[in-house]
Motif scaffolding. Structure first.
Motif, mmCIF file in Angstrom:
data_model
loop_
_atom_site.group_PDB
_atom_site.id
_atom_site.type_symbol
_atom_site.label_atom_id
_atom_site.label_comp_id
_atom_site.label_asym_id
_atom_site.label_seq_id
_atom_site.Cartn_x
_atom_site.Cartn_y
_atom_site.Cartn_z
ATOM 1 N N VAL A 1 0.800 -1.172 -0.006
ATOM 2 C CA VAL A 1 -0.036 -0.005 0.116
ATOM 3 C C VAL A 1 0.889 1.174 0.083
ATOM 4 O O VAL A 1 1.637 1.459 0.907
ATOM 5 C CB VAL A 1 -1.098 0.021 1.356
ATOM 6 N N LEU A 2 0.867 2.191 -1.029
ATOM 7 C CA LEU A 2 1.774 3.179 -1.189
ATOM 8 C C LEU A 2 0.903 4.284 -1.698
ATOM 9 O O LEU A 2 0.023 4.285 -2.421
ATOM 10 C CB LEU A 2 2.765 2.680 -2.371
ATOM 11 N N PRO A 3 1.677 5.644 -1.641
ATOM 12 C CA PRO A 3 1.097 6.708 -2.045
ATOM 13 C C PRO A 3 1.244 6.774 -3.596
ATOM 14 O O PRO A 3 2.315 5.991 -4.204
ATOM 15 C CB PRO A 3 1.766 7.914 -1.318
ATOM 16 N N GLY A 4 0.442 7.205 -4.603
ATOM 17 C CA GLY A 4 0.638 7.446 -5.632
ATOM 18 C C GLY A 4 0.235 8.660 -6.412
ATOM 19 O O GLY A 4 0.704 9.609 -5.885
ATOM 20 N N VAL A 5 -0.590 8.657 -7.486
ATOM 21 C CA VAL A 5 -0.734 9.817 -8.442
ATOM 22 C C VAL A 5 -1.657 10.781 -7.437
ATOM 23 O O VAL A 5 -2.753 10.599 -6.822
ATOM 24 C CB VAL A 5 -1.244 9.680 -9.795
ATOM 25 N N GLY A 6 -1.475 12.168 -8.053
ATOM 26 C CA GLY A 6 -2.601 13.019 -7.699
ATOM 27 C C GLY A 6 -2.095 13.760 -6.251
ATOM 28 O O GLY A 6 -1.264 13.576 -5.682
ATOM 29 N N GLY A 7 -2.840 15.062 -6.357
ATOM 30 C CA GLY A 7 -2.779 15.893 -4.999
ATOM 31 C C GLY A 7 -1.589 16.734 -5.072
ATOM 32 O O GLY A 7 -1.045 17.138 -5.963
ATOM 33 N N VAL A 8 -1.212 17.404 -3.995
ATOM 34 C CA VAL A 8 -0.027 18.365 -3.740
ATOM 35 C C VAL A 8 1.150 17.556 -2.881
ATOM 36 O O VAL A 8 0.635 17.326 -1.849
ATOM 37 C CB VAL A 8 -0.396 19.646 -2.972
ATOM 38 N N THR A 9 2.253 17.344 -3.620
ATOM 39 C CA THR A 9 3.188 16.489 -3.130
ATOM 40 C C THR A 9 4.095 17.707 -2.527
ATOM 41 O O THR A 9 4.895 18.310 -3.252
ATOM 42 C CB THR A 9 4.068 15.804 -3.979
ATOM 43 N N TYR A 10 4.280 17.932 -1.205
ATOM 44 C CA TYR A 10 4.840 18.871 -0.419
ATOM 45 C C TYR A 10 6.333 18.651 -0.334
ATOM 46 O O TYR A 10 7.144 19.585 -0.355
ATOM 47 C CB TYR A 10 4.649 19.066 0.922
ATOM 48 N N ASN A 11 7.019 17.325 -0.304
ATOM 49 C CA ASN A 11 8.123 17.207 -0.216
ATOM 50 C C ASN A 11 8.961 16.570 -1.501
ATOM 51 O O ASN A 11 9.956 15.806 -1.087
ATOM 52 C CB ASN A 11 8.462 16.289 0.904
ATOM 53 N N LEU A 12 8.506 16.697 -2.784
ATOM 54 C CA LEU A 12 9.061 16.233 -3.943
ATOM 55 C C LEU A 12 8.767 17.018 -5.017
ATOM 56 O O LEU A 12 7.617 17.504 -5.255
ATOM 57 C CB LEU A 12 8.331 14.833 -4.181
ATOM 58 N N ARG A 13 10.017 17.740 -5.567
ATOM 59 C CA ARG A 13 9.953 18.627 -6.498
ATOM 60 C C ARG A 13 11.038 17.920 -7.631
ATOM 61 O O ARG A 13 11.614 17.220 -7.561
ATOM 62 C CB ARG A 13 10.426 19.859 -6.414
#
Length: 296
Positions: free
Chosen positions: A37-49
């Motif tokens: 179970v992992l984070p995936g697509v979408g949203g605002v990714t605060y710590n990845l640019r």
């Protein structure tokens, strides 16, 4: 500077909104048969640019910055507006927050992700903290139809803002074009996204399951925003294997655990006849070229 048709290009508004994260199946099954179970697509990714590593995260297909989609209902197809949004947005385009707490703040388009059909936009950390899913993002699309007008009849430029091309600064080498990239990648390891009949939207993935290939080509150092050359790949009218062809793109999302997937690449330039000569330049990353981060 290369001579182009930049004075004939149309600059056009396209609008999307920050997309919420989505999960289609709770478990993602790895290439070795392990459910996670992992984070995936979408949203605002605060710590990845862009500029950050594309590998090593407890994540799957994560998109840097803000993931943006057009949800307008086109009565003719139900999806025409988002198709236009994805096709017309170009890497390097200016993006303006049009609603919410961050209204008026400026970002930059840094990639497109096929399948989910998102456009990724980089903002500063301060702006990312203010964004919410549903906030409107105006992109000033500019670059569709960009052509090189000298020396290079078979080289196609795709998904590229003229400002990015200028900062990238490819140089003529006789009848070929020298292009800075961070990595060479063999077409043999390219996966999900093959078979698409166009490359004006979406991406396709670098499979990293063969440790020998990863070590041989230094792929453990891939970063989001890296400009990479795919050897023996022709993207003129889709993504195909063609010996001698060269295509160049930008890494747009993180690594993946499921079979056939990996860091995604959005096409920026292709030559079916191999007139692109990619040369390794460690700082050939859009975070550096477009000065998106002070720490890179």
């Amino acid at each position: 500077m290369l001579k182009t048709n930049v004075d004939r290009l149309i600059k056009l508004s396209v609008v999307g909104e920050v997309a919420s994260p989505t999960i289609r199946n709770v478990y993602t099954i790895s290439a070795t048969g392990r459910p996670q179970v992992l984070p995936g697509v979408g949203g605002v990714t605060y710590n990845l640019r862009v500029g950050d590593s594309a590998l090593g995260w407890e994540a799957d297909h994560v998109e840097p910055g803000a993931s943006v989609v057009n949800r307008e209902n086109d009565p003719r197809s139900g999806q025409g507006a988002n198709t236009a949004f994805n096709v017309l947005a170009c890497v390097g385009n200016q993006a303006v927050v049009a609603s919410g707490e961050a209204k008026g703040d400026i970002g930059t388009v840094v990639g497109k992700h096929g399948g989910i059909e998102h456009v990724m936009v980089d903002f500063s950390k301060e702006v990312l903290e203010k964004l919410l899913p549903g906030d409107k993002i105006l992109i000033k699309s500019y670059g569709t139809g960009l052509k090189l007008q000298q020396y290079f009849p078979d080289i196609k430029v795709i998904n590229t803002d003229p400002a990015l091309l200028e900062a990238w600064d490819p140089q003529p080498i006789g009848e070929k074009l020298g292009v800075p990239v961070t990595h060479h990648i063999p077409a043999a390891i390219m996966g999900s996204g093959l078979g698409a009949n166009q490359t004006n939207s979406g991406d396709y993935d670098i499979q990293l399951f063969d440790e020998t290939i990863v070590e041989q080509y230094g792929l453990e150092t891939l970063r989001l925003g890296d400009l990479v050359a795919i050897i023996d790949a022709d993207h003129s009218f889709g993504r195909i294997y063609r010996r001698g062809a060269v295509s160049v793109g930008v890494v747009v999302h993180t690594n993946c655990i499921c079979a056939g997937h990996g860091p995604g690449v959005t096409t920026l330039m292709t030559s079916s006849e191999g007139r692109i000569v990619p040369h390794i330049t460690p700082d050939a990353n859009i975070a550096s070229l477009l000065k998106l981060r002070a720490d890179i």
